[in-house]
Write an enzyme that holds these catalytic residues in place. Sequence first.
Site, PDB file in Angstrom:
ATOM      1  N   ASP A   1       0.838  -1.195   0.000  1.00 19.79           N
ATOM      2  CA  ASP A   1       0.000   0.000   0.000  1.00 19.79           C
ATOM      3  C   ASP A   1       0.875   1.247   0.000  1.00 19.79           C
ATOM      4  O   ASP A   1       1.901   1.291   0.680  1.00 19.79           O
ATOM      5  CB  ASP A   1      -0.902   0.020   1.238  1.00 19.79           C
ATOM      6  CG  ASP A   1      -1.848  -1.169   1.254  1.00 19.79           C
ATOM      7  OD1 ASP A   1      -2.255  -1.584   0.162  1.00 19.79           O
ATOM      8  OD2 ASP A   1      -2.158  -1.670   2.338  1.00 19.79           O
TER       9      ASP A   1
ATOM     10  N   ARG B   1       7.575   2.706   8.792  1.00 17.84           N
ATOM     11  CA  ARG B   1       7.237   3.896   8.007  1.00 17.84           C
ATOM     12  C   ARG B   1       8.273   4.975   8.310  1.00 17.84           C
ATOM     13  O   ARG B   1       8.129   5.768   9.237  1.00 17.84           O
ATOM     14  CB  ARG B   1       5.813   4.362   8.327  1.00 17.84           C
ATOM     15  CG  ARG B   1       4.757   3.332   7.917  1.00 17.84           C
ATOM     16  CD  ARG B   1       3.341   3.811   8.187  1.00 17.84           C
ATOM     17  NE  ARG B   1       2.361   2.769   7.871  1.00 17.84           N
ATOM     18  CZ  ARG B   1       1.060   2.857   8.141  1.00 17.84           C
ATOM     19  NH1 ARG B   1       0.581   3.947   8.739  1.00 17.84           N
ATOM     20  NH2 ARG B   1       0.228   1.873   7.832  1.00 17.84           N
TER      21      ARG B   1
ATOM     22  N   GLN C   1      -0.417  -3.207  13.896  1.00 17.15           N
ATOM     23  CA  GLN C   1      -1.874  -3.142  13.883  1.00 17.15           C
ATOM     24  C   GLN C   1      -2.472  -4.498  13.552  1.00 17.15           C
ATOM     25  O   GLN C   1      -1.790  -5.383  13.031  1.00 17.15           O
ATOM     26  CB  GLN C   1      -2.368  -2.088  12.886  1.00 17.15           C
ATOM     27  CG  GLN C   1      -2.055  -2.367  11.429  1.00 17.15           C
ATOM     28  CD  GLN C   1      -2.498  -1.227  10.516  1.00 17.15           C
ATOM     29  OE1 GLN C   1      -2.490  -0.067  10.896  1.00 17.15           O
ATOM     30  NE2 GLN C   1      -2.872  -1.557   9.293  1.00 17.15           N
TER      31      GLN C   1
ATOM     32  N   ASP D   1     -12.596   6.764   8.972  1.00 17.65           N
ATOM     33  CA  ASP D   1     -11.714   6.574  10.127  1.00 17.65           C
ATOM     34  C   ASP D   1     -12.516   6.597  11.423  1.00 17.65           C
ATOM     35  O   ASP D   1     -13.405   7.440  11.593  1.00 17.65           O
ATOM     36  CB  ASP D   1     -10.663   7.689  10.211  1.00 17.65           C
ATOM     37  CG  ASP D   1      -9.622   7.607   9.111  1.00 17.65           C
ATOM     38  OD1 ASP D   1      -9.542   6.552   8.446  1.00 17.65           O
ATOM     39  OD2 ASP D   1      -8.886   8.596   8.929  1.00 17.65           O
TER      40      ASP D   1
ATOM     41  N   GLU E   1      -6.983   9.060  16.088  1.00 15.98           N
ATOM     42  CA  GLU E   1      -7.397   8.067  15.089  1.00 15.98           C
ATOM     43  C   GLU E   1      -6.957   6.675  15.531  1.00 15.98           C
ATOM     44  O   GLU E   1      -5.777   6.432  15.765  1.00 15.98           O
ATOM     45  CB  GLU E   1      -6.784   8.379  13.724  1.00 15.98           C
ATOM     46  CG  GLU E   1      -7.197   7.380  12.643  1.00 15.98           C
ATOM     47  CD  GLU E   1      -6.419   7.565  11.350  1.00 15.98           C
ATOM     48  OE1 GLU E   1      -6.102   6.548  10.718  1.00 15.98           O
ATOM     49  OE2 GLU E   1      -6.121   8.722  10.995  1.00 15.98           O
TER      50      GLU E   1
ATOM     51  N   SER F   1      -8.480   2.938  10.435  1.00 10.49           N
ATOM     52  CA  SER F   1      -8.871   3.333   9.080  1.00 10.49           C
ATOM     53  C   SER F   1      -9.457   2.095   8.423  1.00 10.49           C
ATOM     54  O   SER F   1      -8.858   1.017   8.475  1.00 10.49           O
ATOM     55  CB  SER F   1      -7.653   3.829   8.294  1.00 10.49           C
ATOM     56  OG  SER F   1      -7.994   4.094   6.962  1.00 10.49           O
TER      57      SER F   1
END
Length: 344
Positions: free
Chosen positions: A56, A110, A125, A245, A258, A261
Amino acid sequence: MPLIIPSNYKQKLLPETTEQAIQLLKVCFQEKLSKTLNLRRITAPLFVLSGTGINDDLNGVERAVTFPIKCMGDRKAEVVHSLAKWKRMKLGAYGIPAGYGLYTDMNAIRSDEELDNLHSLYVDQWDWERTIREEDRNLGYLKKTVRQIYTLLKEIEVMVYDQYPHITPALPENITFIHSEELQLMYPELPPRERENKAAEKFGAIFVIGIGAQLTNGEKHDGRAPDYDDWSSLNSDGFQGLNGDIILWNEVLGCAFELSSMGIRVDKEALIKQLDLSGCPERKELEFHKALLDGKLPLSIGGGIGQSRLCMFFLKKAHIGEVQASIWPEEQFDVCYKNNIFLL
């Protein structure tokens, strides 16, 4: 987001007790998630081959961590950002019927993240995906799934209170659904993040619908890759989007938080439309995209739920580094330590 240092911050749990609480939360939540959404656990990859379209690209600008594979002629692999497309391919490979799905522990790097209270180089996650029918591709089905997940969050909050009575529940009874277009109309003078802050503080828990599409003011609420969530289809409320979200009000930091998602995934028509809108129609030739356009992948709904974020929220932590081990700028580490925020 600038680093937030809550005034007079005190940890609700000592570091050694926090480690035990993290284990409790992670074990209990994934068991509840699996039973509620009819998901079975599978093993996830840490990296995938570059150039397949499986990884992604999130907002489309984040760089993946890459490395050459010696025994494959130095062909490049890249550490995953998330597993939205990979999971959908697994649904098809395993022949999982409508109403059932899978989940996995996703670990990612990331390297382009702006490191602050909520963002880390390391992302953990629960990535989940469930097969759906054509008639399930609607806003009602999306909202029903969001409510199921929110019910789990409420149950986890009560479980934490039972175990640690000084950590009191704060979530509202119900989650409020708001379209990103409605947020823009409610707070036209504010940027998207500030709109989320206002709405989250007002309602306590919100689900912002339609993230990725262009709003009537010519801007996007936030970026979304064009090839997993459906953010362009017209929904029954008259707005664009079948994704969004889950955002909670974080009373420790005093800001929107948040947690997840998620969304109904693109079908053939939505994929073509979104690739064109995003200026990348050439992706149609990639492995994942070809499979979808050829009808080889099932329709699905799915998302990611942050593990460290869930622990941070329910254990009332001020920094994600209190519940996960990662790397932080030295100056951030020092500021946190001086304010009783002890990063792992």
